[in-house]
Design a protein around this motif. Structure first.
Motif, PDB file in Angstrom:
ATOM      1  N   ARG A  93      -0.941  48.264   6.368  1.00 37.27           N
ATOM      2  CA  ARG A  93      -0.696  46.958   6.994  1.00 37.27           C
ATOM      3  C   ARG A  93      -2.048  46.330   7.310  1.00 37.27           C
ATOM      4  N   THR A  94      -2.551  45.563   6.367  1.00 35.73           N
ATOM      5  CA  THR A  94      -3.873  44.974   6.449  1.00 35.73           C
ATOM      6  C   THR A  94      -3.753  43.455   6.437  1.00 35.73           C
ATOM      7  N   GLU A  95      -4.890  42.785   6.528  1.00 38.23           N
ATOM      8  CA  GLU A  95      -4.887  41.336   6.387  1.00 38.23           C
ATOM      9  C   GLU A  95      -4.402  40.931   5.000  1.00 38.23           C
ATOM     10  N   ALA A  96      -4.811  41.692   3.979  1.00 36.07           N
ATOM     11  CA  ALA A  96      -4.354  41.395   2.620  1.00 36.07           C
ATOM     12  C   ALA A  96      -2.841  41.551   2.511  1.00 36.07           C
ATOM     13  N   TYR A  97      -2.293  42.579   3.169  1.00 28.67           N
ATOM     14  CA  TYR A  97      -0.842  42.790   3.162  1.00 28.67           C
ATOM     15  C   TYR A  97      -0.138  41.641   3.897  1.00 28.67           C
ATOM     16  N   ALA A  98      -0.684  41.220   5.047  1.00 32.75           N
ATOM     17  CA  ALA A  98      -0.086  40.115   5.804  1.00 32.75           C
ATOM     18  C   ALA A  98      -0.113  38.826   4.991  1.00 32.75           C
ATOM     19  N   ASP A  99      -1.202  38.611   4.262  1.00 31.91           N
ATOM     20  CA  ASP A  99      -1.261  37.432   3.384  1.00 31.91           C
ATOM     21  C   ASP A  99      -0.132  37.471   2.358  1.00 31.91           C
ATOM     22  N   ALA A 100       0.092  38.641   1.756  1.00 29.68           N
ATOM     23  CA  ALA A 100       1.147  38.774   0.756  1.00 29.68           C
ATOM     24  C   ALA A 100       2.516  38.521   1.371  1.00 29.68           C
ATOM     25  N   GLU A 101       2.741  39.053   2.568  1.00 29.26           N
ATOM     26  CA  GLU A 101       4.026  38.841   3.239  1.00 29.26           C
ATOM     27  C   GLU A 101       4.249  37.360   3.556  1.00 29.26           C
ATOM     28  N   ALA A 102       3.137  36.626   3.756  1.00 31.14           N
ATOM     29  CA  ALA A 102       3.234  35.191   4.033  1.00 31.14           C
ATOM     30  C   ALA A 102       3.243  34.364   2.761  1.00 31.14           C
ATOM     31  N   GLY A 103       3.247  35.034   1.602  1.00 31.60           N
ATOM     32  CA  GLY A 103       3.322  34.327   0.338  1.00 31.60           C
ATOM     33  C   GLY A 103       1.990  33.927  -0.243  1.00 31.60           C
ATOM     34  N   ARG A 104       0.889  34.479   0.309  1.00 31.21           N
ATOM     35  CA  ARG A 104      -0.441  34.152  -0.202  1.00 31.21           C
ATOM     36  C   ARG A 104      -0.987  35.347  -0.975  1.00 31.21           C
ATOM     37  N   LEU A 105      -1.359  35.125  -2.222  1.00 26.93           N
ATOM     38  CA  LEU A 105      -1.927  36.164  -3.065  1.00 26.93           C
ATOM     39  C   LEU A 105      -3.440  36.162  -2.910  1.00 26.93           C
ATOM     40  N   THR A 106      -4.001  37.249  -2.437  1.00 29.13           N
ATOM     41  CA  THR A 106      -5.447  37.369  -2.303  1.00 29.13           C
ATOM     42  C   THR A 106      -5.909  38.626  -3.018  1.00 29.13           C
ATOM     43  N   GLY A 107      -7.175  38.718  -3.247  1.00 28.46           N
ATOM     44  CA  GLY A 107      -7.730  39.884  -3.918  1.00 28.46           C
ATOM     45  C   GLY A 107      -9.208  39.979  -3.655  1.00 28.46           C
ATOM     46  N   PHE A 109     -11.532  42.160  -6.358  1.00 31.44           N
ATOM     47  CA  PHE A 109     -12.266  42.572  -7.548  1.00 31.44           C
ATOM     48  C   PHE A 109     -12.103  41.588  -8.692  1.00 31.44           C
ATOM     49  N   GLY A 110     -10.847  41.243  -9.018  1.00 27.53           N
ATOM     50  CA  GLY A 110     -10.624  40.346 -10.145  1.00 27.53           C
ATOM     51  C   GLY A 110      -9.626  39.254  -9.863  1.00 27.53           C
ATOM     52  N   THR A 111      -9.242  39.084  -8.592  1.00 23.85           N
ATOM     53  CA  THR A 111      -8.227  38.100  -8.224  1.00 23.85           C
ATOM     54  C   THR A 111      -8.671  37.398  -6.963  1.00 23.85           C
ATOM     55  N   ASP A 112      -8.670  36.092  -6.961  1.00 23.32           N
ATOM     56  CA  ASP A 112      -8.864  35.368  -5.711  1.00 23.32           C
ATOM     57  C   ASP A 112      -8.291  33.973  -5.848  1.00 23.32           C
ATOM     58  N   THR A 113      -7.243  33.698  -5.103  1.00 25.77           N
ATOM     59  CA  THR A 113      -6.591  32.394  -5.160  1.00 25.77           C
ATOM     60  C   THR A 113      -6.677  31.703  -3.805  1.00 25.77           C
ATOM     61  N   ARG A 114      -7.721  32.040  -3.013  1.00 28.38           N
ATOM     62  CA  ARG A 114      -7.821  31.457  -1.680  1.00 28.38           C
ATOM     63  C   ARG A 114      -8.358  30.034  -1.679  1.00 28.38           C
ATOM     64  N   GLY A 115      -8.927  29.590  -2.822  1.00 26.20           N
ATOM     65  CA  GLY A 115      -9.372  28.205  -2.945  1.00 26.20           C
ATOM     66  C   GLY A 115     -10.301  27.787  -1.825  1.00 26.20           C
ATOM     67  N   TRP A 116      -9.890  26.728  -1.090  1.00 23.35           N
ATOM     68  CA  TRP A 116     -10.744  26.189  -0.037  1.00 23.35           C
ATOM     69  C   TRP A 116     -10.905  27.182   1.104  1.00 23.35           C
ATOM     70  N   ARG A 117      -9.934  28.053   1.334  1.00 28.54           N
ATOM     71  CA  ARG A 117     -10.097  29.090   2.368  1.00 28.54           C
ATOM     72  C   ARG A 117     -11.280  29.981   2.016  1.00 28.54           C
ATOM     73  N   ARG A 118     -11.406  30.298   0.726  1.00 28.52           N
ATOM     74  CA  ARG A 118     -12.542  31.126   0.314  1.00 28.52           C
ATOM     75  C   ARG A 118     -13.850  30.357   0.443  1.00 28.52           C
ATOM     76  N   LEU A 119     -13.835  29.063   0.067  1.00 29.43           N
ATOM     77  CA  LEU A 119     -15.048  28.261   0.178  1.00 29.43           C
ATOM     78  C   LEU A 119     -15.542  28.225   1.612  1.00 29.43           C
ATOM     79  N   ILE A 120     -14.643  28.011   2.552  1.00 27.39           N
ATOM     80  CA  ILE A 120     -15.046  27.951   3.957  1.00 27.39           C
ATOM     81  C   ILE A 120     -15.613  29.283   4.416  1.00 27.39           C
ATOM     82  N   SER A 121     -14.941  30.381   4.055  1.00 26.37           N
ATOM     83  CA  SER A 121     -15.433  31.696   4.473  1.00 26.37           C
ATOM     84  C   SER A 121     -16.777  32.001   3.837  1.00 26.37           C
TER      85      SER A 121
END
Length: 482
Positions: A93-107, A109-121
């Motif tokens: 039960r991690t932040e990545a797992y919580a993102d998935a449960e909320a319908g957000r796919l994050t990764g 190594f080879g996956t990142d769909t955070r878009g502007w969330r990633r840019l801000i971070s």
């Protein structure tokens, strides 16, 4: 970290992808102390727990991760007691797992769909994106805590009995790490863990460290200027040395600064004009005692290292280039199964530290990955290496290589895909192969994972437990005897 060549015969329709091999489909059910059916006999002396780690979920809604390494971490527990087995599996039960449960796919190594969330971070962290806590590669015991590990510098503690997530695990030091070792060498002779971390910058470096028993503070051993830096996944130790293999598969720092990259895989570049560099570091002083170079190669996993007089011996799995990393993307693994890339070769390196001369010899003619040696031989001379045999269509097998005699034994079964084997010596046994080898294996014909227990000397299948579902292919695990 090579998966098998997968036949499509074992497909199910559970996943979003219509042609997804069984070993790369998500699971949805978590089991707690399930008692599986057993065939044959599991030795009564085999007492303890094997805990394995690996991806268990690859999809969020109609989206799928781009790379095998980005599946959500799922722990698997196989507890042995007096010939019986109990099985549990649980997602971290991690932040990545919580993102998935909320319908957000994050990764990462080879996956990142955070878009502007990633840019801000990325902007907030002065150029490098916030690392994932999807700790799906390995496990270790640090200062009495059981910890899930990945190559991002975030670690997650869990309960070894229930597999429940206890929260992020922090080390009590300020060692800089942008990429870190998921493989910690657990040296039973010194009672310490050895690892390394990579730091980016104008002059990138590898930091080598030890973690003493009953401590969570890393003791710095050495900092070495890096070429690249390289993507390094594993290391080995002798009783006096730490060994890193720096291949010309490098990580571009400039690419890391791109907030729209898909992850670490977009940072990788194969540089065939550069040699492979082998770093041999003194465990006491931190001095580089040898630094031979040779033709460009790539290595995921080490087998073991030891001293033979003044010669340093390192066994590892060698690939001719870095294509294996891209070949583990889901685009390659889905559909027709594993792509045609060269198999890993079990190699022995003999290093003369006084001259930096290196002699490389292949020990086994077949393909091999996920190697292990009996625990008592870690950092000492080993005779036997066990691993996943990879060079046959429609299956992966188990191989035992006698590294002194140059011979090998194999076990295969059609449509059965053996994962990482764990050799376990019998308490009180004299021979290094007096014991068992435990390995999970996906049976695509049955659509079920089997827990196999082999005789370590003969590779005879002594007993097996039939798990309640088909586990996705995992990565690594450890056997905890107590």
């Amino acid at each position: 970290m090579r998966p098998p060549r997968v036949d499509i015969a074992g497909l199910r329709t559970e996943d979003v992808a219509s042609a997804t091999p069984l070993g790369f489909q998500s699971v949805t059910t978590e089991y707690d102390d399930h008692t599986p059916r057993i065939e044959g006999t599991i030795p009564g002396w085999l007492s303890g727990t094997l805990i394995r780690n690996g991806p268990g979920r690859f999809t969020v809604g109609d989206k799928r991760v781009n790379h095998w390494f980005d599946g959500l971490a799922m722990l698997r527990r196989y507890a042995f007691d007096d010939g019986a087995v109990r099985y549990s599996n649980r997602f971290l039960r991690t932040e990545a797992y919580a993102d998935a449960e909320a319908g957000r796919l994050t990764g990462q190594f080879g996956t990142d769909t955070r878009g502007w969330r990633r840019l801000i971070s990325t902007l907030r962290s002065a150029g490098l994106p916030e690392p994932t806590d999807n700790a799906n590669v390995h496990v270790a015991r640090i200062d009495g805590e059981y910890v899930a590990l990945t190559e991002a510098p975030r670690r997650v503690a869990f309960d070894p009995e229930t597999l429940a997530t206890r929260g992020e695990f922090s080390l009590d030091d300020d060692l800089t790490e942008h990429i870190t070792a998921a493989h910690l060498v657990d040296d039973p002779h010194s009672g310490e863990l050895i690892g390394f971390a990579t730091q980016f910058g104008l002059q990138p470096q590898y930091h080598i460290y030890r973690i003493p028993n009953d401590s969570r503070r890393r003791e710095h051993l050495a900092s070495i200027d890096a070429n690249g830096p390289a993507y390094i996944h594993d290391c080995s130790v002798t009783d006096r040395h730490v060994l890193l293999v720096e291949s010309p598969l490098t990580l571009s720092v400039m690419r890391a600064l791109n907030p729209f990259s898909e992850g670490a895989i977009d940072m990788l570049r194969w540089n065939p004009e550069q040699p492979t560099r082998l770093l041999v570091v003194d465990r006491d002083t931190g001095a580089v005692v040898s630094e031979p170079t040779f033709e460009p190669t790539f290595c995921f996993h080490h087998v073991n290292a030891f001293r033979d007089g003044e010669t340093i011996v390192l066994d590892l799995i060698e690939f001719p280039d870095g294509d294996i990393v891209g070949a583990l993307s889901m685009a390659e693994l889905d559909g027709e199964g594993f792509p045609a890339v060269p198999d890993g070769r079990l190699m022995r390196y003999r290093i003369d530290p006084t001259t930096d001369e290196i002699e490389r010899t292949q020990l086994y003619s077949g393909g091999m990955e996920l190697p292990r040696v009996p625990r008592s031989t870690i950092s000492r001379r080993h005779q036997y290496a066990y691993g996943q045999a990879t060079d046959r269509e429609g299956a992966t097998g188990l191989v035992k290589v006698d590294c002194e005699a140059g011979t090998a034994q194999e076990w295969w079964e059609q449509s059965v895909y053996v994962e990482e084997p764990i050799p376990i010596q019998r308490p009180g046994g004299d021979a290094l192969d007096d014991g068992v080898v435990v390995a999970t294996a996906l049976d695509t014909a049955r659509e079920q994972t089997r827990l196999l227990v082999f005789d370590a000397e003969t590779l005879t299948l002594r007993g097996q437990a039939f798990l309640p579902h088909a586990e996705p292919f995992g990565f690594h695990g450890r056997f905890f005897a107590e």
